[in-house]
Design an enzyme around this catalytic site. Structure first.
Site, PDB file in Angstrom:
ATOM      1  N   PRO A  28       0.806  -1.215   0.000  1.00  0.00           N
ATOM      2  CA  PRO A  28       0.000   0.000   0.000  1.00  0.00           C
ATOM      3  C   PRO A  28       0.836   1.259   0.000  1.00  0.00           C
ATOM      4  O   PRO A  28       1.743   1.418   0.806  1.00  0.00           O
ATOM      5  CB  PRO A  28      -0.785  -0.102   1.299  1.00  0.00           C
ATOM      6  CG  PRO A  28      -0.119  -1.170   2.099  1.00  0.00           C
ATOM      7  CD  PRO A  28       1.058  -1.656   1.372  1.00  0.00           C
ATOM      8  N   GLU A  29       0.509   2.146  -0.894  1.00  0.00           N
ATOM      9  CA  GLU A  29       1.073   3.492  -0.865  1.00  0.00           C
ATOM     10  C   GLU A  29      -0.034   4.410  -0.351  1.00  0.00           C
ATOM     11  O   GLU A  29      -1.043   3.937   0.144  1.00  0.00           O
ATOM     12  CB  GLU A  29       1.572   3.881  -2.264  1.00  0.00           C
ATOM     13  CG  GLU A  29       2.602   2.887  -2.797  1.00  0.00           C
ATOM     14  CD  GLU A  29       3.190   3.257  -4.145  1.00  0.00           C
ATOM     15  OE1 GLU A  29       3.332   4.456  -4.414  1.00  0.00           O
ATOM     16  OE2 GLU A  29       3.510   2.353  -4.930  1.00  0.00           O
TER      17      GLU A  29
END
Length: 274
Positions: free
Chosen positions: A2-3
């Site tokens: 996840p960014e």
DNA sequence: CGTAGACCCTGCGCGC
DNA sequence: TGCGCGCAGGGTCTAC
């Protein structure tokens, strides 16, 4: 995994279902994350506390509860935070679970164990060592071309690594760094010392655009990312260069190239990125 | 000081 | 089919 967009998607999917609910129980099945899970502290700060709000800072999800405490969760590369039924069977790599008064269970799974879960006094968050050095949020108005140019002053090295440096700007990870540079027409290896003011503006706009669009589309699900309801996102179909080596650049048609920078894959178009 | 690279860890897809 | 290899969305520490 996840960014910024993916963490924001988790936050948004969780918020309406968590706020107003109360943590009733804590189960730590495997404390081995990037830092060992402090069960006693989590219990003391979270159990029997009502959830007040969910926030995000960089790639950290913040759950504020009554009594001036905040649960901090980082998903690392493979973390998944989902809200399931209280009686749902325990799944592999379920490190911890928080039972809710409503009967649900907030579950953190993380096979690679690069994630984090801890709790601190809400008022002490900004000074916490995980947050103290972080740069601006890319979607905040304070982040503009001038901010990037100032951060670049006196620095060397390729712009892609610069963009992924959390002291410069937070939340831009390996996927969106490649995507933003492609949108801005900047070569990932270009030295930050050789970028003109106007191009910093373009890069800021490109970051905002790609991150916002990714949030709208529910994030990028390349492999296993899901929101808190277990649903994948759709931004992977909008990626222009990431994980597309050899395929045509959507702008100029030339084959997308892959290089390695700081041990991470970078994708770009040799035709339209200079 | 800044930057580049190694490293933490597990799972998966690929080629043989 | 089975096995070994390379690779994966993050962050931090060390060596230069």
């Amino acid at each position: 995994m996840p960014e910024l967009p993916e963490v924001e998607v988790v936050r948004r999917s969780l918020e309406p279902r968590l706020v107003g609910d109360t943590f009733r129980s804590l189960t730590v099945r495997d404390p081995r994350l990037r830092e060992p899970v402090d069960r006693a502290n989590l219990e003391r700060r979270l159990v029997e506390r009502e959830v007040l709000r969910l926030r995000r800072r960089a790639k950290y999800l913040l759950v504020d509860v009554a009594g001036d405490s905040t649960l901090v969760i980082h998903l690392g590369m493979s973390g998944r935070l989902t809200l399931v039924a209280g009686e749902a069977p325990v799944e592999p790599h379920e490190h911890l679970a928080l039972g809710l008064a409503s009967g649900g269970r907030l579950r953190l799974r993380d096979p690679r164990r690069f994630g984090l879960a801890f709790a601190v006094a809400t008022g002490a968050l900004a000074g916490d060592r995980h947050f103290a050095h972080l740069g601006p949020e890319p979607l905040d108005a304070a982040f503009d071309g001038g901010a990037l140019a100032r951060a670049a002053r006196g620095r060397r090295g390729p712009v892609k690594s610069f963009l992924m440096d959390g002291r410069v700007v937070v939340g831009v990870g390996n996927i969106y760094a490649s995507e933003a540079l492609h949108r801005a027409g900047i070569h990932p290896r270009r030295s930050v010392a050789r970028i003109a003011a106007r191009r910093w503006d373009l890069l800021v706009e490109a970051c905002r655009e790609v991150l916002s669009e990714a949030i709208e589309r529910g994030g990028t699900t390349l492999n296993d990312f899901t929101n808190a309801d277990g649903e994948g996102g759709w931004f992977q179909v909008s990626l222009r260069v990431y994980d597309r080596e050899g395929r045509p650049c959507p702008r100029c048609g030339r084959a997308i190239l892959r290089i390695v920078q700081s041990n991470r894959s970078t994708y770009y178009c040799g035709g339209c990125q200079r």
